[in-house]
Design a protein around this motif. Structure first.
Motif, short mmCIF file in Angstrom:
data_model
loop_
_atom_site.label_atom_id
_atom_site.label_comp_id
_atom_site.label_asym_id
_atom_site.label_seq_id
_atom_site.Cartn_x
_atom_site.Cartn_y
_atom_site.Cartn_z
N ALA A 66 0.83 -1.21 0.00
CA ALA A 66 0.00 0.00 0.00
C ALA A 66 0.86 1.26 0.00
O ALA A 66 0.54 2.25 -0.67
CB ALA A 66 -0.93 -0.01 1.21
N ALA A 67 1.97 1.24 0.75
CA ALA A 67 2.85 2.40 0.80
C ALA A 67 3.52 2.65 -0.55
O ALA A 67 3.64 3.81 -0.98
CB ALA A 67 3.91 2.20 1.89
N ILE A 68 3.94 1.58 -1.22
CA ILE A 68 4.57 1.74 -2.53
C ILE A 68 3.55 2.27 -3.54
O ILE A 68 3.84 3.19 -4.31
CB ILE A 68 5.16 0.40 -3.01
N LEU A 69 2.34 1.69 -3.54
CA LEU A 69 1.30 2.14 -4.44
C LEU A 69 0.99 3.62 -4.22
O LEU A 69 0.88 4.39 -5.18
CB LEU A 69 0.04 1.29 -4.24
N ASP A 70 0.89 4.02 -2.97
CA ASP A 70 0.59 5.42 -2.66
C ASP A 70 1.71 6.34 -3.15
O ASP A 70 1.45 7.41 -3.71
CB ASP A 70 0.40 5.58 -1.16
N ASP A 71 2.97 5.91 -2.98
CA ASP A 71 4.10 6.74 -3.39
C ASP A 71 4.17 6.86 -4.91
O ASP A 71 4.48 7.93 -5.45
CB ASP A 71 5.40 6.17 -2.84
N VAL A 72 3.89 5.76 -5.62
CA VAL A 72 3.89 5.81 -7.08
C VAL A 72 2.78 6.74 -7.57
O VAL A 72 2.99 7.54 -8.49
CB VAL A 72 3.72 4.39 -7.67
N ARG A 73 1.60 6.64 -6.98
CA ARG A 73 0.50 7.53 -7.35
C ARG A 73 0.89 9.00 -7.12
O ARG A 73 0.62 9.87 -7.96
CB ARG A 73 -0.74 7.19 -6.54
N LYS A 74 1.52 9.27 -5.98
CA LYS A 74 1.94 10.64 -5.67
C LYS A 74 2.93 11.16 -6.72
O LYS A 74 2.78 12.28 -7.21
CB LYS A 74 2.59 10.65 -4.29
N HIS A 75 3.91 10.33 -7.06
CA HIS A 75 4.93 10.72 -8.04
C HIS A 75 4.29 10.98 -9.41
O HIS A 75 4.57 12.00 -10.06
CB HIS A 75 5.98 9.63 -8.16
N GLU A 76 3.42 10.07 -9.85
CA GLU A 76 2.78 10.20 -11.16
C GLU A 76 1.82 11.40 -11.19
O GLU A 76 1.74 12.12 -12.18
CB GLU A 76 2.04 8.91 -11.52
N ALA A 77 1.11 11.61 -10.08
CA ALA A 77 0.18 12.74 -10.02
C ALA A 77 0.93 14.06 -10.17
O ALA A 77 0.51 14.95 -10.93
CB ALA A 77 -0.60 12.71 -8.71
N ARG A 78 2.04 14.22 -9.46
CA ARG A 78 2.81 15.46 -9.58
C ARG A 78 3.34 15.63 -10.99
O ARG A 78 3.35 16.76 -11.53
CB ARG A 78 3.96 15.47 -8.57
N ARG A 79 3.77 14.54 -11.59
CA ARG A 79 4.28 14.63 -12.97
C ARG A 79 3.19 15.13 -13.92
O ARG A 79 3.42 16.01 -14.75
CB ARG A 79 4.82 13.28 -13.43
N TYR A 80 1.99 14.56 -13.81
CA TYR A 80 0.89 14.99 -14.68
C TYR A 80 0.49 16.44 -14.41
O TYR A 80 0.21 17.21 -15.33
CB TYR A 80 -0.32 14.08 -14.50
N LEU A 81 0.46 16.82 -13.12
CA LEU A 81 0.05 18.17 -12.76
C LEU A 81 1.02 19.23 -13.26
O LEU A 81 0.62 20.32 -13.67
CB LEU A 81 -0.10 18.30 -11.24
N THR A 82 2.31 18.92 -13.22
CA THR A 82 3.33 19.93 -13.52
C THR A 82 3.82 19.91 -14.96
O THR A 82 4.51 20.84 -15.39
CB THR A 82 4.54 19.77 -12.58
N THR A 83 3.48 18.89 -15.72
CA THR A 83 3.99 18.81 -17.10
C THR A 83 2.89 18.73 -18.13
O THR A 83 3.18 18.69 -19.34
CB THR A 83 4.92 17.59 -17.28
N THR A 84 1.62 18.64 -17.72
CA THR A 84 0.51 18.57 -18.68
C THR A 84 -0.60 19.51 -18.24
O THR A 84 -0.59 20.03 -17.11
CB THR A 84 -0.08 17.14 -18.77
#
Length: 335
Positions: free
Chosen positions: A277-295
Motif C-alpha cells: 500500500a505504501a509503494i502504491l501510494d508513493d507511485v501515485r503521488k509521483h505520477e500525479a505530480r508529474r501529470y500536474l506539472t507537465t501537462t
C-alpha cells in the motif's frame, strides 16, 4: 498468471495484415493491450498471447500461422539475451545461456537439453515449451519451435543435421507443411515439443562473436537474476507504474505478473520495511505530480490515470501528500 515480453508477438501484425486480417481486432477480442502489438518490453499474460495466435489462425483459416510468424522473427526480440547468444563462442554456450536465462524473455518457457527419447547414439533432444504434462498451445508452440530452429540455422550458417521434430499434438496443418519448414521428419502426439539434433553440434564454433561482449551480456543477465533475489521494491514500483490507468493495481495482479504469491510479496516487503500500500501510494503521488506539472490534463483524467475512481478522492490524496489541492500544486508549478 505467467507473463512474456511482448517482443514474442513480433511479426504478428504484419503477418495478419498480409493474410487480410486486423491484428488489433484479434488483440481486443482476447483482452490483449493494443500496444503489445508494436512494443517489445511490455509484460503481457502469456495465455492471452497464446489465445490471440489461436484466434487469428482460426478466423483467417491459416493453421500454419505460427510458422508464418516465425519467418519474420529474429534473435533481437530476445533483448539482452540476444547479445549473449550472438557473441557466444560455440553453440553449446548459446544453449547454456539460453537455458539459464530464457526466463528474462518469458517466465514459464524452458529450453533444455535432454537425452534422445529414442536412445539413438550421437543424438540429443532440445526440448522447448512449458513443463511436461502441461497442454501446449499449438500456434504458440509452432512459433517458438520454429523460431529456435531458424535461430540455430542462422548461427551455424548451414543445415545443422536436424534429425526430427517432435510435436506434442496433432497439428491442424498438414504434416508435410511442417516438414517443408523444418527440412526434417515430423512426429506428432509426442510427449513434448523437441528438436532432435546431433550431440556434436554443441562443439560447433560460431564466427563473428566478441568474447568481451559475451562476458558483459552474461554479467548483465546474472545481475537481473540476482535482482530477483534482492530488493523487491524496484520491481513492485515498476510493475505498479505500468498498471496505473489500465488495470487495477491490486497486490494480486502485481504478484501474478512477478510470478509470486501475494503473501510472499507482503512478507518480502515487510522484511524491507515497507508495504504494498505504501509503494502504491508513493507511485501515485509521483505520477500525479508529474501529470500536474507537465501537462494540462483535466483533474478527472489525472485521477483516472493514477488509478483513482473519483476526482474527489484525488483531491483528498493531494491534501494528504502536499497539504494542498491539485489545482494549487499546478498553479505553484506554473509560477
Amino acid at each position: 498468471m505467467s507473463v512474456i515480453r511482448s517482443a514474442g508477438l513480433r511479426g504478428f501484425r504484419a503477418t495478419v495484415a498480409e493474410l487480410g486480417g486486423d491484428a488489433e481486432v484479434f488483440a481486443q477480442a482476447v483482452g490483449l493491450p493494443r500496444a503489445a502489438l508494436d512494443a517489445d518490453d511490455l509484460l503481457v499474460d502469456d495465455k492471452k498471447v497464446a489465445a490471440v495466435l489461436e484466434l487469428a489462425a482460426h478466423r483467417l483459416q491459416r493453421p500454419d500461422l505460427g510458422l508464418r510468424i516465425a519467418y519474420r522473427q529474429d534473435l533481437d526480440m530476445l533483448g539482452p539475451l540476444a547479445l549473449a547468444i550472438r557473441n557466444s563462442p560455440t553453440l553449446a554456450d548459446v544453449l547454456e545461456c539460453t537455458e539459464r536465462y530464457l526466463f528474462v524473455h518469458a517466465r514459464a518457457l524452458r529450453l533444455t537439453m535432454e537425452p534422445d527419447p529414442y536412445g539413438d547414439r550421437g543424438v540429443v533432444g532440445l526440448r522447448y515449451g512449458v513443463d511436461a504434462g502441461v497442454p501446449s498451445p499449438v500456434q504458440g508452440t509452432d512459433l517458438g519451435l520454429g523460431f529456435v530452429h531458424r535461430a540455430i540455422q542462422r548461427l551455424v550458417e548451414d543445415r545443422y543435421g536436424l534429425r526430427s521434430v517432435e510435436l506434442p499434438y496433432r497439428p491442424p496443418a498438414p504434416v508435410a507443411e511442417y516438414e517443408r519448414f523444418f527440412g526434417a521428419p515430423v512426429r506428432v502426439d509426442r510427449p513434448s515439443a523437441m528438436l532432435r539434433i546431433p550431440s556434436s553440434l554443441g562443439a560447433r564454433p560460431l564466427s563473428g562473436g566478441d568474447e568481451n561482449l559475451h562476458r558483459l551480456a552474461m554479467a548483465f543477465l546474472a545481475e537481473q537474476t540476482d535482482a530477483a533475489d534482492a530488493s523487491l521494491i524496484p520491481q513492485i514500483r515498476a510493475t505498479v507504474q505500468r498498471l496505473l490507468g489500465t488495470t487495477p493495481p491490486e497486490i494480486g495482479v502485481v504478484a501474478a505478473l512477478l510470478a509470486m504469491h501475494p503473501r510472499t510479496v507482503q512478507r518480502r516487503l515487510a522484511a524491507e520495511g515497507t508495504t504494498f500500500a505504501a509503494i502504491l501510494d508513493d507511485v501515485r503521488k509521483h505520477e500525479a505530480r508529474r501529470y500536474l506539472t507537465t501537462t494540462d490534463m483535466p483533474m478527472s483524467q489525472i485521477a483516472s490515470l493514477i488509478g483513482l475512481s473519483e476526482q474527489a478522492t484525488f483531491t483528498r490524496c493531494a491534501r494528504r501528500w502536499w497539504g494542498s489541492t491539485p489545482t494549487a500544486v499546478r498553479r505553484a508549478a506554473a509560477r
